[in-house]
Design an enzyme around this catalytic site. Sequence first.
Site, PDB file in Angstrom:
ATOM      1  N   ARG A  94     -10.545  -0.335  14.799  1.00 29.64           N
ATOM      2  CA  ARG A  94     -10.418   0.465  13.589  1.00 29.64           C
ATOM      3  C   ARG A  94     -11.456  -0.081  12.611  1.00 29.64           C
ATOM      4  NH1 ARG A  94      -4.446   1.186  11.008  1.00 29.64           N
ATOM      5  NH2 ARG A  94      -5.039  -0.840  10.151  1.00 29.64           N
ATOM      6  N   LYS A 102       0.846  -1.201   0.000  1.00 30.12           N
ATOM      7  CA  LYS A 102       0.000   0.000   0.000  1.00 30.12           C
ATOM      8  C   LYS A 102       0.881   1.251   0.000  1.00 30.12           C
ATOM      9  CE  LYS A 102      -0.331  -0.332   5.024  1.00 30.12           C
ATOM     10  NZ  LYS A 102      -1.101  -0.962   6.120  1.00 30.12           N
ATOM     11  N   MET A 105      13.485  23.868   4.112  1.00 37.96           N
ATOM     12  CA  MET A 105      12.748  23.223   3.022  1.00 37.96           C
ATOM     13  C   MET A 105      13.678  22.404   2.127  1.00 37.96           C
ATOM     14  SD  MET A 105      10.338  24.921   0.081  1.00 37.96           S
ATOM     15  CE  MET A 105       9.097  25.544   1.192  1.00 37.96           C
ATOM     16  N   TYR A 108      17.218  28.632  10.608  1.00 36.74           N
ATOM     17  CA  TYR A 108      16.018  29.374  11.028  1.00 36.74           C
ATOM     18  C   TYR A 108      15.827  29.259  12.534  1.00 36.74           C
ATOM     19  CZ  TYR A 108      14.468  29.900   6.186  1.00 36.74           C
ATOM     20  OH  TYR A 108      14.364  30.238   4.854  1.00 36.74           O
TER      21      TYR A 108
END
Length: 359
Positions: free
Chosen positions: A131, A35, A302, A254
């Site tokens: 689930r 999957k 990023m 950052y």
Amino acid sequence: MPRPIRASINLEALRHNYALARSKAGQAKAYAVIKANAYGHGLNHVIQALGPIADGFALLDLVEARALRAAGLTQPIVLLEGFFEPSDLTDIVALGLTPTVHSEAQLTMLERAALGSPIDVMLKINSGMNRLGFAGDALGAVLARLRALAWVRSITLMTHFARADDEAGIAPQMARFRASTKGLDLPVSLANSAALLRFPEAAGQVVRPGIMLYGASPMPDLHSAEALGLKPVMTLNSEIIGVQSLSVGERVGYGGTFEAPGPMRIGVVACGYADGYPRHAPTGTPILVGGRRTRTLGRVSMDMLACDLTHLDEAGVGSPVTLWGDGLAADEVANAAGTISYELFCALAARVPVRVLKG
Ligand SMILES: *Cc1c(COP(=O)(O)O)cnc(C)c1O
């Protein structure tokens, strides 16, 4: 010139890991769980490696199932969430798929479908994960309804373990599954990777290994992938594209979250969260530069992240970097970043070029 980042997918390692899963499964069939684009590894590459050898496959999407049939694969293909609307059943028949039936809504759709050709189904029982699946005490009535349908050829009982990877293990869910299926002479499918590795005696007739095929451990706190005999399939590599020399008190990236405690050399790696590297990986996450282990520094941006080159004098611009994979277990990086290898693999970004190693 493309950025130096790339992911390598080692098909020989994938075949090795599948063979290991098969060896643990005893007489049971091992359906490879592929999957989510084969856990981010690329469905087509995985088809190439496992297509000729796997007993079957398990996935979620009709689109992915269609790709398997288009590649000529004839093995069973289980749809782990079954179908979503009545028209899906037409595709399921046409492609010869094995849907999971886990809800009253699906059962009703199947009853109303009046399919022209028979299908095999996996009947999902909720044994405690809460689930998907029918409650154990509903099983008798559900089975009677399925057996009344001429277009249901075979029924396999299936459940999924919530804690096969931790100290709770599978015993509580096994007890509930056994109680609700007592006296039924039907094949069963129980085990994910963790259950297969830890409790192979519970293999049943069909096992569903996923993460172990990709060479990561389903329970890295208990057993490393290496100790389990698994080989990493995905390696994420890049290079150092910049070097900075810091004096004491200077900050990195950052937010300036890392402050140099003394003079340091740092390397800037062409890999960031837009490549799939986790942004929440903190200072200290392991990374290899020129094959030697060091640590990340400051926040992941990023397109870049920083690492410590202070004790790696030979490293500089162009030095090869391994983010995870060969030589650095994805489980270690995931653990440092507060996540699991599954998420690292699935998050590999589409912009990262992939190289396939056939082995
Ligand atoms: C994803 C999944 C698996 C495989 O689990 P791993 O932990 O990756 O081995 C097996 N069964 C079901 C129902 C799943 O959703």
